[in-house]
Design a protein around this motif. Sequence first.
Motif, PDB file in Angstrom:
ATOM      1  N   SER A   2      33.110   8.680  46.493  1.00  0.00           N
ATOM      2  CA  SER A   2      33.275   9.497  45.286  1.00  0.00           C
ATOM      3  C   SER A   2      31.925   9.957  44.749  1.00  0.00           C
ATOM      4  CB  SER A   2      34.056   8.737  44.216  1.00  0.00           C
ATOM      5  OG  SER A   2      33.346   7.596  43.802  1.00  0.00           O
ATOM      6  N   GLU A   3      30.878   9.140  44.923  1.00  0.00           N
ATOM      7  CA  GLU A   3      29.534   9.555  44.499  1.00  0.00           C
ATOM      8  C   GLU A   3      29.067  10.768  45.298  1.00  0.00           C
ATOM      9  OE1 GLU A   3      26.319   6.710  44.062  1.00  0.00           O
ATOM     10  OE2 GLU A   3      27.813   5.160  43.636  1.00  0.00           O
ATOM     11  N   ALA A   4      29.294  10.744  46.598  1.00  0.00           N
ATOM     12  CA  ALA A   4      28.896  11.873  47.450  1.00  0.00           C
ATOM     13  C   ALA A   4      29.649  13.134  47.049  1.00  0.00           C
ATOM     14  CB  ALA A   4      29.145  11.550  48.919  1.00  0.00           C
ATOM     15  N   LEU A   5      30.929  12.997  46.758  1.00  0.00           N
ATOM     16  CA  LEU A   5      31.717  14.147  46.337  1.00  0.00           C
ATOM     17  C   LEU A   5      31.197  14.706  45.020  1.00  0.00           C
ATOM     18  CD1 LEU A   5      35.327  12.931  47.241  1.00  0.00           C
ATOM     19  CD2 LEU A   5      33.939  14.618  48.463  1.00  0.00           C
ATOM     20  N   ASN A   8      27.912  16.564  45.525  1.00  0.00           N
ATOM     21  CA  ASN A   8      28.173  17.843  46.179  1.00  0.00           C
ATOM     22  C   ASN A   8      29.076  18.759  45.357  1.00  0.00           C
ATOM     23  OD1 ASN A   8      26.746  17.568  48.753  1.00  0.00           O
ATOM     24  ND2 ASN A   8      28.052  15.778  48.958  1.00  0.00           N
ATOM     25  N   GLY A   9      29.422  18.339  44.149  1.00  0.00           N
ATOM     26  CA  GLY A   9      30.208  19.181  43.261  1.00  0.00           C
ATOM     27  C   GLY A   9      31.589  19.509  43.798  1.00  0.00           C
ATOM     28  N   TYR A  10      32.197  18.535  44.509  1.00  0.00           N
ATOM     29  CA  TYR A  10      33.508  18.790  45.097  1.00  0.00           C
ATOM     30  C   TYR A  10      34.528  19.094  44.009  1.00  0.00           C
ATOM     31  CZ  TYR A  10      37.893  18.275  47.530  1.00  0.00           C
ATOM     32  OH  TYR A  10      39.136  18.510  48.045  1.00  0.00           O
ATOM     33  N   ASN A  11      35.265  20.147  44.238  1.00  0.00           N
ATOM     34  CA  ASN A  11      36.326  20.564  43.345  1.00  0.00           C
ATOM     35  C   ASN A  11      37.462  21.056  44.233  1.00  0.00           C
ATOM     36  OD1 ASN A  11      38.057  22.273  41.865  1.00  0.00           O
ATOM     37  ND2 ASN A  11      36.456  22.718  40.379  1.00  0.00           N
ATOM     38  N   GLU A  12      38.578  20.379  44.175  1.00  0.00           N
ATOM     39  CA  GLU A  12      39.698  20.695  45.073  1.00  0.00           C
ATOM     40  C   GLU A  12      40.126  22.162  44.989  1.00  0.00           C
ATOM     41  OE1 GLU A  12      44.103  18.911  45.997  1.00  0.00           O
ATOM     42  OE2 GLU A  12      42.577  17.557  45.191  1.00  0.00           O
ATOM     43  N   PRO A 107      25.518  21.935  41.721  1.00  0.00           N
ATOM     44  CA  PRO A 107      25.589  20.822  42.651  1.00  0.00           C
ATOM     45  C   PRO A 107      25.123  21.243  44.037  1.00  0.00           C
ATOM     46  CG  PRO A 107      27.757  21.780  42.427  1.00  0.00           C
ATOM     47  CD  PRO A 107      26.849  22.531  41.490  1.00  0.00           C
ATOM     48  N   HIS A 108      24.743  20.239  44.824  1.00  0.00           N
ATOM     49  CA  HIS A 108      24.331  20.498  46.205  1.00  0.00           C
ATOM     50  C   HIS A 108      25.532  21.015  46.988  1.00  0.00           C
ATOM     51  CE1 HIS A 108      22.845  20.005  50.259  1.00  0.00           C
ATOM     52  NE2 HIS A 108      23.881  19.248  50.521  1.00  0.00           N
ATOM     53  N   THR A 109      25.335  22.102  47.700  1.00  0.00           N
ATOM     54  CA  THR A 109      26.345  22.592  48.642  1.00  0.00           C
ATOM     55  C   THR A 109      25.628  22.939  49.933  1.00  0.00           C
ATOM     56  OG1 THR A 109      26.123  24.920  48.019  1.00  0.00           O
ATOM     57  CG2 THR A 109      27.744  23.613  46.770  1.00  0.00           C
TER      58      THR A 109
END
Length: 128
Positions: A2-5, A8-12, A107-109
């Motif tokens: 979850s930290e990595a997500l 990386n600014g993960y957004n479903e 966020p990192h992408t």
Amino acid sequence: MSEALEVNGYNEERWLDAVDLHTAIEMYASKTKDCVFCAYNVAFDWGFISEAFVKTGIVNHMNTEENHDRLDLLTMAWMASLKNSEKRKFNFQRACAVFGVPIEPDPHTALNGAMTAYALYKKINSIK
């Protein structure tokens, strides 16, 4: 995970219209056919790319007997002057600061990371 997500600014929602991995790697393979893989800490990123090719069964033309070169921006930055920086940090953000490259936006992408790495590559190569 979850930290990595989060980093990386993960957004479903942003991934709802994304292509599947096979299609993405087919597209990537066609664009990188005659290229040398280059990244900051190249071994780390290469692991992800290599695994995606293996998973999809697509031929990776950057990993053949004729082309198996990798270009590491960390090594290039260290040789150019990072080794002489006051702070003994060698991470991507520090290298960007040393060479006057704007830090990658959060966020990192993959895309903004690649664009920042490209800017660092150009800056390092402009040093005479």
